[in-house]
Design a protein around this motif. Structure first.
Motif, PDB file in Angstrom:
ATOM      1  N   GLU A  70       0.877  -1.160   0.000  1.00 11.51           N
ATOM      2  CA  GLU A  70       0.000   0.000   0.000  1.00 11.51           C
ATOM      3  C   GLU A  70       0.919   1.215   0.000  1.00 11.51           C
ATOM      4  N   ILE A  71       0.606   2.222  -0.775  1.00 12.46           N
ATOM      5  CA  ILE A  71       1.417   3.432  -0.768  1.00 12.46           C
ATOM      6  C   ILE A  71       0.719   4.452   0.127  1.00 12.46           C
ATOM      7  N   LEU A  72       1.423   4.842   1.167  1.00  8.44           N
ATOM      8  CA  LEU A  72       0.896   5.743   2.180  1.00  8.44           C
ATOM      9  C   LEU A  72       1.522   7.118   2.002  1.00  8.44           C
ATOM     10  N   SER A  73       0.692   8.138   1.818  1.00  9.36           N
ATOM     11  CA  SER A  73       1.192   9.511   1.721  1.00  9.36           C
ATOM     12  C   SER A  73       1.536   9.991   3.128  1.00  9.36           C
ATOM     13  N   LEU A  74       2.816  10.165   3.385  1.00  7.92           N
ATOM     14  CA  LEU A  74       3.243  10.637   4.695  1.00  7.92           C
ATOM     15  C   LEU A  74       2.940  12.112   4.884  1.00  7.92           C
ATOM     16  N   THR A  76       0.154  13.493   3.909  1.00  5.97           N
ATOM     17  CA  THR A  76      -1.234  13.458   4.362  1.00  5.97           C
ATOM     18  C   THR A  76      -1.295  13.072   5.831  1.00  5.97           C
ATOM     19  N   VAL A  77      -0.493  12.093   6.231  1.00  7.89           N
ATOM     20  CA  VAL A  77      -0.431  11.704   7.640  1.00  7.89           C
ATOM     21  C   VAL A  77      -0.035  12.902   8.483  1.00  7.89           C
ATOM     22  N   LEU A  78       0.977  13.605   8.044  1.00  8.84           N
ATOM     23  CA  LEU A  78       1.456  14.778   8.773  1.00  8.84           C
ATOM     24  C   LEU A  78       0.348  15.828   8.906  1.00  8.84           C
ATOM     25  N   LEU A  79      -0.334  16.127   7.830  1.00 10.71           N
ATOM     26  CA  LEU A  79      -1.403  17.128   7.861  1.00 10.71           C
ATOM     27  C   LEU A  79      -2.592  16.676   8.705  1.00 10.71           C
ATOM     28  N   ARG A  80      -3.009  15.415   8.553  1.00 11.86           N
ATOM     29  CA  ARG A  80      -4.156  14.900   9.308  1.00 11.86           C
ATOM     30  C   ARG A  80      -3.886  14.896  10.797  1.00 11.86           C
ATOM     31  N   THR A  81      -2.717  14.430  11.168  1.00 13.62           N
ATOM     32  CA  THR A  81      -2.430  14.277  12.586  1.00 13.62           C
ATOM     33  C   THR A  81      -2.050  15.595  13.243  1.00 13.62           C
ATOM     34  N   PRO A  90       6.740   5.004  14.656  1.00 10.09           N
ATOM     35  CA  PRO A  90       7.758   5.722  13.901  1.00 10.09           C
ATOM     36  C   PRO A  90       7.181   6.651  12.842  1.00 10.09           C
ATOM     37  N   TRP A  91       5.857   6.787  12.819  1.00 16.01           N
ATOM     38  CA  TRP A  91       5.193   7.559  11.766  1.00 16.01           C
ATOM     39  C   TRP A  91       5.559   9.038  11.817  1.00 16.01           C
ATOM     40  N   ALA A  92       5.781   9.572  13.012  1.00 20.63           N
ATOM     41  CA  ALA A  92       6.166  10.984  13.116  1.00 20.63           C
ATOM     42  C   ALA A  92       7.499  11.224  12.429  1.00 20.63           C
ATOM     43  N   GLU A  93       8.485  10.368  12.727  1.00 21.17           N
ATOM     44  CA  GLU A  93       9.800  10.550  12.110  1.00 21.17           C
ATOM     45  C   GLU A  93       9.748  10.309  10.608  1.00 21.17           C
ATOM     46  N   LEU A  94       9.043   9.270  10.188  1.00 24.17           N
ATOM     47  CA  LEU A  94       8.921   9.013   8.746  1.00 24.17           C
ATOM     48  C   LEU A  94       8.238  10.187   8.042  1.00 24.17           C
ATOM     49  N   SER A  95       7.185  10.737   8.659  1.00 22.44           N
ATOM     50  CA  SER A  95       6.471  11.869   8.053  1.00 22.44           C
ATOM     51  C   SER A  95       7.356  13.099   7.934  1.00 22.44           C
ATOM     52  N   ALA A  96       8.253  13.283   8.897  1.00 25.62           N
ATOM     53  CA  ALA A  96       9.152  14.436   8.868  1.00 25.62           C
ATOM     54  C   ALA A  96      10.256  14.272   7.834  1.00 25.62           C
ATOM     55  N   ARG A  97      10.576  13.018   7.464  1.00 27.87           N
ATOM     56  CA  ARG A  97      11.733  12.786   6.613  1.00 27.87           C
ATOM     57  C   ARG A  97      11.414  12.356   5.188  1.00 27.87           C
ATOM     58  N   ALA A  98      10.216  11.786   4.957  1.00 19.90           N
ATOM     59  CA  ALA A  98       9.895  11.219   3.642  1.00 19.90           C
ATOM     60  C   ALA A  98       8.506  11.663   3.188  1.00 19.90           C
ATOM     61  N   THR A 133       7.051  -1.932  12.946  1.00 16.18           N
ATOM     62  CA  THR A 133       6.352  -1.417  14.115  1.00 16.18           C
ATOM     63  C   THR A 133       5.083  -2.215  14.420  1.00 16.18           C
ATOM     64  N   ARG A 134       4.665  -2.132  15.669  1.00 19.00           N
ATOM     65  CA  ARG A 134       3.367  -2.675  16.068  1.00 19.00           C
ATOM     66  C   ARG A 134       2.259  -1.660  15.776  1.00 19.00           C
ATOM     67  N   GLU A 135       2.656  -0.396  15.683  1.00 20.56           N
ATOM     68  CA  GLU A 135       1.707   0.712  15.543  1.00 20.56           C
ATOM     69  C   GLU A 135       1.183   0.801  14.107  1.00 20.56           C
ATOM     70  N   ALA A 136      -0.125   0.621  13.948  1.00 20.92           N
ATOM     71  CA  ALA A 136      -0.718   0.775  12.620  1.00 20.92           C
ATOM     72  C   ALA A 136      -0.551   2.210  12.154  1.00 20.92           C
ATOM     73  N   PRO A 137      -0.474   2.432  10.856  1.00 18.93           N
ATOM     74  CA  PRO A 137      -0.332   3.811  10.368  1.00 18.93           C
ATOM     75  C   PRO A 137      -1.536   4.646  10.775  1.00 18.93           C
ATOM     76  N   PRO A 138      -1.295   5.897  11.119  1.00 20.70           N
ATOM     77  CA  PRO A 138      -2.413   6.767  11.535  1.00 20.70           C
ATOM     78  C   PRO A 138      -3.307   7.137  10.357  1.00 20.70           C
TER      79      PRO A 138
END
Length: 138
Positions: A70-74, A76-81, A90-98, A133-138
């Motif tokens: 699945e291709i996840l727009s990071l 979009t994650v950054l804006l939504r959250t 690790p979604w915060a760090e991934l969103s900040a970097r990619a 990660t155990r954490e599902a993507p936001p």
């Protein structure tokens, strides 16, 4: 480019215990050298292209095993959250970097695997990252 080494490390991380206090692993599979501080735009573009090709090669092998990613727009994650509150790691760090992550939920492990090319910060090196990660993507 050592795709077999990348796959072996991702496999290991799917079963390796998480560090105390963390519910994830975040590793650099490959990284540029000499682009910190911006570097030449043409050199940076070549590095981004190289790591995107490397990501795509890993994606193709993992897709054979786990199905299409699945291709996840990071972004979009950054804006939504940002509106909803804190982004879990690790979604915060991934969103900040990619900008995007290729994502699988690995059956039977309770873990998610993400691949991303970290190129958002022009003052930093370009890197191919893997997160487990155990954490599902936001």
């Amino acid at each position: 480019m050592d795709i077999a080494r990348h796959i072996a490390l991702i496999d290991e991380l799917c079963f390796r215990p998480f560090p105390a206090g963390l519910g994830h692993h975040l590793v650099v599979l490959s990284g540029s050298h000499g682009l910190r501080g911006g570097g030449e735009p043409a050199e940076r573009a070549v590095a981004v292209d190289q790591y995107e090709k490397e990501r795509d090669a890993v994606d193709a092998l993992l897709a054979e095993r786990w199905g299409e990613s699945e291709i996840l727009s990071l972004l979009t994650v950054l804006l939504r959250t940002e509106r909803a509150g804190e982004i879990p790691e690790p979604w915060a760090e991934l969103s900040a970097r990619a900008r995007v992550a290729y994502l699988w939920e690995v059956a039977g492990t309770g873990r998610w695997v993400a691949l991303a090319v970290a190129d958002r910060d022009a003052a930093d090196e370009v890197r191919l990252l893997a997160a487990v990660t155990r954490e599902a993507p936001p």
